[in-house]
Motif scaffolding. Structure first.
Motif, PDB file in Angstrom:
ATOM      1  N   SER A 156      18.939   3.220  17.519  1.00  0.00           N
ATOM      2  CA  SER A 156      17.533   3.370  16.482  1.00  0.00           C
ATOM      3  C   SER A 156      17.425   1.883  15.853  1.00  0.00           C
ATOM      4  N   SER A 157      17.953   0.967  16.161  1.00  0.00           N
ATOM      5  CA  SER A 157      18.107  -0.230  15.679  1.00  0.00           C
ATOM      6  C   SER A 157      17.334  -1.566  16.400  1.00  0.00           C
ATOM      7  N   HIS A 158      17.142  -2.628  15.777  1.00  0.00           N
ATOM      8  CA  HIS A 158      17.075  -3.825  16.524  1.00  0.00           C
ATOM      9  C   HIS A 158      17.636  -5.034  15.625  1.00  0.00           C
ATOM     10  N   GLY A 159      17.165  -6.094  15.900  1.00  0.00           N
ATOM     11  CA  GLY A 159      17.847  -7.121  15.288  1.00  0.00           C
ATOM     12  C   GLY A 159      17.387  -7.722  14.072  1.00  0.00           C
ATOM     13  N   GLY A 160      16.198  -7.033  13.436  1.00  0.00           N
ATOM     14  CA  GLY A 160      15.510  -7.016  12.164  1.00  0.00           C
ATOM     15  C   GLY A 160      14.494  -8.267  12.279  1.00  0.00           C
ATOM     16  N   PRO A 161      13.480  -8.074  11.425  1.00  0.00           N
ATOM     17  CA  PRO A 161      12.295  -8.920  11.576  1.00  0.00           C
ATOM     18  C   PRO A 161      12.508 -10.534  11.681  1.00  0.00           C
ATOM     19  N   ALA A 162      13.692 -10.638  10.689  1.00  0.00           N
ATOM     20  CA  ALA A 162      14.194 -11.978  10.521  1.00  0.00           C
ATOM     21  C   ALA A 162      14.565 -12.700  11.736  1.00  0.00           C
ATOM     22  N   SER A 163      15.043 -11.775  12.820  1.00  0.00           N
ATOM     23  CA  SER A 163      15.828 -12.332  13.843  1.00  0.00           C
ATOM     24  C   SER A 163      14.918 -13.157  14.889  1.00  0.00           C
ATOM     25  N   GLY A 207      26.370  -0.607   4.710  1.00  0.00           N
ATOM     26  CA  GLY A 207      26.619  -1.453   3.814  1.00  0.00           C
ATOM     27  C   GLY A 207      25.903  -2.856   4.221  1.00  0.00           C
ATOM     28  N   ILE A 208      26.432  -3.898   3.533  1.00  0.00           N
ATOM     29  CA  ILE A 208      25.600  -5.173   4.038  1.00  0.00           C
ATOM     30  C   ILE A 208      26.362  -6.120   4.940  1.00  0.00           C
ATOM     31  N   THR A 209      26.002  -6.477   5.875  1.00  0.00           N
ATOM     32  CA  THR A 209      26.571  -7.198   6.740  1.00  0.00           C
ATOM     33  C   THR A 209      26.914  -8.600   6.300  1.00  0.00           C
ATOM     34  N   GLU A 210      25.941  -9.138   5.963  1.00  0.00           N
ATOM     35  CA  GLU A 210      25.853 -10.408   5.594  1.00  0.00           C
ATOM     36  C   GLU A 210      24.935 -10.774   4.371  1.00  0.00           C
ATOM     37  N   PRO A 211      25.179 -11.339   2.951  1.00  0.00           N
ATOM     38  CA  PRO A 211      24.463 -11.434   1.727  1.00  0.00           C
ATOM     39  C   PRO A 211      23.105 -12.244   1.891  1.00  0.00           C
ATOM     40  N   THR A 212      22.952 -12.942   3.159  1.00  0.00           N
ATOM     41  CA  THR A 212      21.600 -13.566   3.242  1.00  0.00           C
ATOM     42  C   THR A 212      21.299 -13.531   4.602  1.00  0.00           C
ATOM     43  N   ARG A 213      20.248 -13.755   5.125  1.00  0.00           N
ATOM     44  CA  ARG A 213      19.516 -13.799   6.489  1.00  0.00           C
ATOM     45  C   ARG A 213      18.776 -15.098   6.228  1.00  0.00           C
ATOM     46  N   THR A 214      18.825 -15.744   7.558  1.00  0.00           N
ATOM     47  CA  THR A 214      17.850 -16.943   7.655  1.00  0.00           C
ATOM     48  C   THR A 214      16.904 -16.639   8.836  1.00  0.00           C
ATOM     49  N   VAL A 215      15.510 -16.778   8.392  1.00  0.00           N
ATOM     50  CA  VAL A 215      14.345 -16.297   9.591  1.00  0.00           C
ATOM     51  C   VAL A 215      14.598 -17.361  10.518  1.00  0.00           C
ATOM     52  N   ARG A 216      14.694 -16.750  11.735  1.00  0.00           N
ATOM     53  CA  ARG A 216      14.990 -17.516  13.200  1.00  0.00           C
ATOM     54  C   ARG A 216      13.579 -17.966  13.877  1.00  0.00           C
ATOM     55  N   GLY A 217      12.532 -17.675  13.465  1.00  0.00           N
ATOM     56  CA  GLY A 217      11.459 -18.026  14.010  1.00  0.00           C
ATOM     57  C   GLY A 217      10.042 -17.597  13.280  1.00  0.00           C
ATOM     58  N   GLY A 218       8.694 -17.937  13.831  1.00  0.00           N
ATOM     59  CA  GLY A 218       7.691 -17.820  13.189  1.00  0.00           C
ATOM     60  C   GLY A 218       7.254 -18.690  12.116  1.00  0.00           C
ATOM     61  N   PHE A 251      20.038  -3.547  11.343  1.00  0.00           N
ATOM     62  CA  PHE A 251      19.124  -4.790  11.509  1.00  0.00           C
ATOM     63  C   PHE A 251      20.277  -5.751  12.480  1.00  0.00           C
ATOM     64  N   ASN A 252      21.078  -5.079  13.241  1.00  0.00           N
ATOM     65  CA  ASN A 252      22.293  -5.869  14.076  1.00  0.00           C
ATOM     66  C   ASN A 252      22.216  -5.606  15.429  1.00  0.00           C
ATOM     67  N   VAL A 253      21.167  -4.999  16.066  1.00  0.00           N
ATOM     68  CA  VAL A 253      21.201  -4.770  17.398  1.00  0.00           C
ATOM     69  C   VAL A 253      20.306  -5.773  18.197  1.00  0.00           C
ATOM     70  N   ASN A 254      20.877  -7.115  18.517  1.00  0.00           N
ATOM     71  CA  ASN A 254      19.947  -8.074  19.089  1.00  0.00           C
ATOM     72  C   ASN A 254      19.643  -7.745  20.443  1.00  0.00           C
ATOM     73  N   ALA A 255      20.660  -7.121  21.256  1.00  0.00           N
ATOM     74  CA  ALA A 255      20.154  -6.646  22.522  1.00  0.00           C
ATOM     75  C   ALA A 255      21.227  -5.527  22.842  1.00  0.00           C
ATOM     76  N   GLY A 256      20.492  -4.725  23.916  1.00  0.00           N
ATOM     77  CA  GLY A 256      21.403  -3.475  24.361  1.00  0.00           C
ATOM     78  C   GLY A 256      20.983  -3.109  25.816  1.00  0.00           C
ATOM     79  N   ARG A 257      21.719  -2.760  26.622  1.00  0.00           N
ATOM     80  CA  ARG A 257      21.537  -2.280  27.913  1.00  0.00           C
ATOM     81  C   ARG A 257      21.603  -0.792  28.171  1.00  0.00           C
TER      82      ARG A 257
END
Length: 367
Positions: A156-163, A207-218, A251-257
């Motif tokens: 039930s996950s994806h990479g997050g809106p910042a990905s 938990g929080i995997t990383e304290p910051t996220r960097t927006v990758r696009g848009g 917000f940690n599933v960037n791909a899944g098959r």
């Protein structure tokens, strides 16, 4: 007579290609959009012009006072759902709301009470249990096609809106009061409880995997976001009688098959691919130990439902208001899902399994 609808929130969920407004045109015989409101200056007016909506307002109160409506579609950000849903119901309007229903049980309880007191119909996203593959999975489980269910795995996950190339500032998704549990985990919890029924207990890690996220696009590419909401949540639900489900909300599933949802029973397995929202393979497959190999059952034609995209939520509301039928996407189910999410957060903090007190039922024949 068509349902007169006001729309609260004029952002991408309202106006994007798979959003509400472009697809409500397909059910204009059932629903007439008469007004739209948004607190962002000029946004409601611009969207009203694009979609031919007669009236635009800068607040919910102004829309409630200034437009003749039967119902309101609530597309506000997650933290505002509870308070705005209560105001809509207090004004005597039927309600279709994006998920989750609220962010506190007090608000959810009051929404249920107010809807009952006023005789109003409420439907709440997610919409997945309206899809033929989910309904068929529920029917197969209820009829014992895979025997006693032992456990399920739910993605039930994806990479997050910042990905990706999110069209708006995604920062709020990563702040306390939002996060992937409310944004994405709600889908998996809704689906598995819709198929298996109410859960009895939940235990979770978060938990929080990383304290910051960097927006990758848009348009906000490169922006650094401070993460204050848990962005990595794993839950186990206990349905009683040694039936369990593992659900992720991250917000940690960037791909899944793999399949989006797998249900393992003593006599077989059901796989759901996750389409139309990604996933590979047949929409639904079933393996039975006394039958040769995997089978892809023929499903009822769901093209009309799928073609509505998000607007299927309003279509469901209009049908239920017109016929008086109990919604499949009903309040009690939405409240149960909210309790699971809140108790998952409490479990992750305390290290204890949490008992659930809410329950729900789906209307007969919803399969």
């Amino acid at each position: 007579m068509s349902l007169r609808l006001g729309v609260l929130g004029a952002g991408m969920i309202a106006s994007g290609a798979v959003g509400f407004l472009p697809n409500l045109k397909a059910i204009r015989d059932k629903v007439e959009v008469v007004a739209i409101a948004d607190v962002v200056p000029g946004l409601a007016s611009a969207v009203a012009t694009t979609f031919g909506i007669p009236a635009a307002f800068t607040s919910l109160d102004a829309m409630l006072a200034g437009a003749a409506m039967d119902a309101v579609l609530n597309l506000t950000p997650i933290p505002a759902h509870g308070e705005t849903c209560l105001r809509i119901l207090a004004a005597g309007k039927h309600l279709a709301t994006e998920k989750p229903l609220a962010t506190t049980m007090d608000d959810a309880d009051r929404i249920c009470e107010l809807a009952q007191e006023r005789g109003l119909t409420v439907v709440c996203a997610p919409y997945n249990m309206l899809y033929p593959d989910r309904a068929e999975a529920r029917r197969l489980v209820r009829e014992g096609a895979i025997g006693k269910v032992a456990f399920a795995r739910v993605r039930s996950s994806h990479g997050g809106p910042a990905s990706g190339a999110w069209p708006a500032d995604p920062s709020w998704f990563y702040q306390k009061g939002a996060g992937p549990l409310f944004d994405m985990g709600v889908y998996g919890i809704h689906e598995i409880t819709g198929i298996l029924g109410p859960a009895q207990r939940v235990v979770a890690f978060a938990g929080i995997t990383e304290p910051t996220r960097t927006v990758r696009g848009g348009p906000f590419q490169g922006k650094t976001i401070d993460v204050t909401a848990d962005d990595n949540v794993l839950m186990m639900l206990d349905f009683g009688a040694s039936t369990f489900a593992v659900v992720d909300g991250t917000f940690n599933v960037n791909a899944g098959r793999g399949p989006k949802l797998e249900i393992f029973g003593r006599e077989g397995t059901i796989n759901l691919s996750g389409r139309p929202f990604g996933g590979e393979g047949p929409v639904l497959e079933i393996f039975q130990v006394d039958a040769p190999g995997w089978v892809t059952p023929e499903l009822p034609d769901g093209d009309a439902v799928l073609a509505l995209h998000r607007a299927v939520l309003v279509d469901h509301l209009a049908d239920c208001v017109r016929t008086g039928a109990q919604p499949v996407l009903n309040l009690e189910h939405a409240r149960h899902v909210l309790e699971i999410m809140l108790k998952a957060d409490e479990s992750a903090s305390s290290g204890r399994a949490m008992e659930l007190s809410t329950t729900f039922s789906l209307p007969d024949g919803c399969e």
